[in-house]
Design a protein around this motif. Structure first.
Motif, PDB file in Angstrom:
ATOM      1  N   ILE A  39       0.841  -1.200   0.000  1.00  0.00           N
ATOM      2  CA  ILE A  39       0.000   0.000   0.000  1.00  0.00           C
ATOM      3  C   ILE A  39       0.874   1.248   0.000  1.00  0.00           C
ATOM      4  O   ILE A  39       0.572   2.230  -0.684  1.00  0.00           O
ATOM      5  N   PHE A  40       1.950   1.205   0.757  1.00  0.00           N
ATOM      6  CA  PHE A  40       2.889   2.331   0.773  1.00  0.00           C
ATOM      7  C   PHE A  40       3.412   2.610  -0.637  1.00  0.00           C
ATOM      8  O   PHE A  40       3.406   3.753  -1.106  1.00  0.00           O
ATOM      9  N   HIS A  41       3.825   1.566  -1.328  1.00  0.00           N
ATOM     10  CA  HIS A  41       4.350   1.731  -2.690  1.00  0.00           C
ATOM     11  C   HIS A  41       3.255   2.211  -3.637  1.00  0.00           C
ATOM     12  O   HIS A  41       3.527   3.000  -4.554  1.00  0.00           O
ATOM     13  N   LEU A  42       2.032   1.762  -3.419  1.00  0.00           N
ATOM     14  CA  LEU A  42       0.903   2.203  -4.244  1.00  0.00           C
ATOM     15  C   LEU A  42       0.678   3.703  -4.085  1.00  0.00           C
ATOM     16  O   LEU A  42       0.568   4.442  -5.074  1.00  0.00           O
ATOM     17  N   LEU A  43       0.608   4.171  -2.842  1.00  0.00           N
ATOM     18  CA  LEU A  43       0.342   5.584  -2.579  1.00  0.00           C
ATOM     19  C   LEU A  43       1.486   6.465  -3.075  1.00  0.00           C
ATOM     20  O   LEU A  43       1.259   7.597  -3.512  1.00  0.00           O
ATOM     21  N   LYS A  44       2.708   5.930  -3.019  1.00  0.00           N
ATOM     22  CA  LYS A  44       3.876   6.676  -3.504  1.00  0.00           C
ATOM     23  C   LYS A  44       3.980   6.658  -5.028  1.00  0.00           C
ATOM     24  O   LYS A  44       4.696   7.458  -5.619  1.00  0.00           O
ATOM     25  N   GLY A  45       3.269   5.713  -5.658  1.00  0.00           N
ATOM     26  CA  GLY A  45       3.314   5.614  -7.117  1.00  0.00           C
ATOM     27  C   GLY A  45       4.551   4.913  -7.637  1.00  0.00           C
ATOM     28  O   GLY A  45       5.069   5.262  -8.701  1.00  0.00           O
ATOM     29  N   ASP A 105       8.454   6.183   7.373  1.00  0.00           N
ATOM     30  CA  ASP A 105       8.235   6.320   8.817  1.00  0.00           C
ATOM     31  C   ASP A 105       6.824   6.815   9.112  1.00  0.00           C
ATOM     32  O   ASP A 105       6.151   6.302  10.020  1.00  0.00           O
ATOM     33  N   SER A 106       6.381   7.807   8.357  1.00  0.00           N
ATOM     34  CA  SER A 106       5.038   8.346   8.564  1.00  0.00           C
ATOM     35  C   SER A 106       3.980   7.280   8.258  1.00  0.00           C
ATOM     36  O   SER A 106       2.971   7.165   8.970  1.00  0.00           O
ATOM     37  N   PHE A 107       4.219   6.524   7.210  1.00  0.00           N
ATOM     38  CA  PHE A 107       3.273   5.471   6.851  1.00  0.00           C
ATOM     39  C   PHE A 107       3.209   4.411   7.951  1.00  0.00           C
ATOM     40  O   PHE A 107       2.123   3.962   8.331  1.00  0.00           O
ATOM     41  N   THR A 108       4.365   4.039   8.480  1.00  0.00           N
ATOM     42  CA  THR A 108       4.406   3.036   9.549  1.00  0.00           C
ATOM     43  C   THR A 108       3.642   3.525  10.773  1.00  0.00           C
ATOM     44  O   THR A 108       2.942   2.742  11.434  1.00  0.00           O
ATOM     45  N   LYS A 109       3.745   4.828  11.075  1.00  0.00           N
ATOM     46  CA  LYS A 109       3.005   5.399  12.207  1.00  0.00           C
ATOM     47  C   LYS A 109       1.501   5.316  11.983  1.00  0.00           C
ATOM     48  O   LYS A 109       0.737   5.071  12.920  1.00  0.00           O
TER      49      LYS A 109
END
Length: 351
Positions: free
Chosen positions: A24-30, A58-62
């Protein structure tokens, strides 16, 4: 719940614990990797691709930790999460109270709307000073490419410069008055700089409109994506706005390397030959073929997967009720992972 928390919850609901949280992190980052691209299509999340590039790991993990502490998600496997019953309920409630960004099309318009916004905001500023015969101002966009494009555009405008300001104003007003316009027009208008008015920053706009910065980001982005879609489908209705975007939207969105592979496929070459010619691994070329199948609906996959095998793959996928490759491979050992991936890429939305 914050807006970005709700977006992450929504993504988790769609992937059903079949991918790690960082997909999901990679998706949101594109991230334009074959895995992220395939996941975006496979789980119907292309709209959210490249929708929150400001976020860091880090923000995503939070965000994920916060959802876990609130008992809105539960860990099903290492780094894989599913929604709890409370999480599912809270997500439904959230998007009843807040607008869901239904016009987002991140896969198609991701970086396009960034450039559209930069061109639009600079053009508004330039024209506002032009009609006031004022030449002293600090450009709101400093990128050389954007400034060069605007200069070129103003050298050959669609109408005389004295009329261009009014025509652009008419385009924007007409757009904002559409019944389908997704939000308060001030979400976009308050950011524009012109004459004596200084446009607000993202944070200032969020404060003025009484919302969190992450919510403002998504609602602003939603308006830009709506604008891109409306303007490209109604070219003559918005002549100036269309001129700002017409060179930015490709018919088919592919990575550059996949485009090169596609050209060779069209010449009748097989994967092995393309691999040799391009000096790339066959698995890399296979990734390109999957990406092409995801993006070009007229591209035939039957040259790689016989029709009967396509039916077998879809039958097993529906039976196991998931889009994981291994259960399908175990049931159909005679087929390659590539054939399974390719079939799910093309027909995954039918599962």
């Amino acid at each position: 719940m914050t807006y970005i928390e709700a977006v992450v919850l929504y993504c988790l609901k769609e992937i059903k614990g079949e991918r790690t949280i960082f997909s999901i992190f990679h998706l949101l980052k594109g991230k334009r990797s074959s895995q992220t691209i395939q996941d975006a299509h496979l789980y119907s999340l292309t709209s959210l691709f490249y929708s929150y590039p400001p976020i860091d790991r880090d923000s995503f993990t939070k965000v994920v930790r916060g959802l876990y502490k609130k008992k809105l998600i539960a860990e099903s496997e290492a780094e894989k999460y599913i929604l709890t019953e409370e999480g599912d309920q809270q997500l439904t409630i959230f998007f009843k109270e807040k607008p869901f960004p239904e016009w987002l099309n991140g896969w198609l318009y991701g970086s396009t709307v960034e450039v559209l916004w930069k061109r639009l905001s600079l053009l508004v500023q330039v024209l506002s000073h032009y009609i006031r015969a004022s030449q002293r101002y600090y450009p709101v966009q400093r990128e050389r490419d954007v400034q060069t494009w605007i200069k070129s555009f103003l050298n050959e405008p669609p109408v005389p410069l004295k009329q261009l300001n009014n025509l652009l104003f008419t385009d924007i007003v007409s757009l904002a008055r559409q019944e389908s316009f997704p939000d308060d027009p001030d979400i976009l208008i308050c950011r524009l700089t012109g004459g004596e008015f200084i446009g607000l920053t993202r944070g200032q706009a969020a404060d003025r409109l009484g919302m969190g910065e992450d919510e403002y980001w998504y609602r602003f982005l939603n308006v830009l994506h709506y604008t891109a879609g409306e303007v490209t489908s109604e070219k003559t209705k918005y002549p100036v706005l269309y001129a700002l975007i017409k060179d930015l939207v490709p018919e088919i969105t592919l990575t550059q390397s996949s485009e090169e592979t596609y050209k060779l496929l069209k010449r009748g070459m097989d994967i092995k030959r393309i691999s040799e010619l391009r000096r790339l691994k066959e698995s890399t070329i296979e990734d390109h073929v999957v990406e092409i199948a995801l993006n070009d609906k007229v591209f035939s996959i039957e040259r790689f997967v016989p029709e009967a095998d396509i039916e077998h793959i879809l039958h097993i996928a529906r039976k196991v009720k998931m889009r994981k490759l291994k259960p399908i491979k175990d049931a159909l050992p005679q087929l390659s992972y590539f054939q399974i991936r390719l079939t799910l890429a093309r027909y995954g939305d039918q599962i």
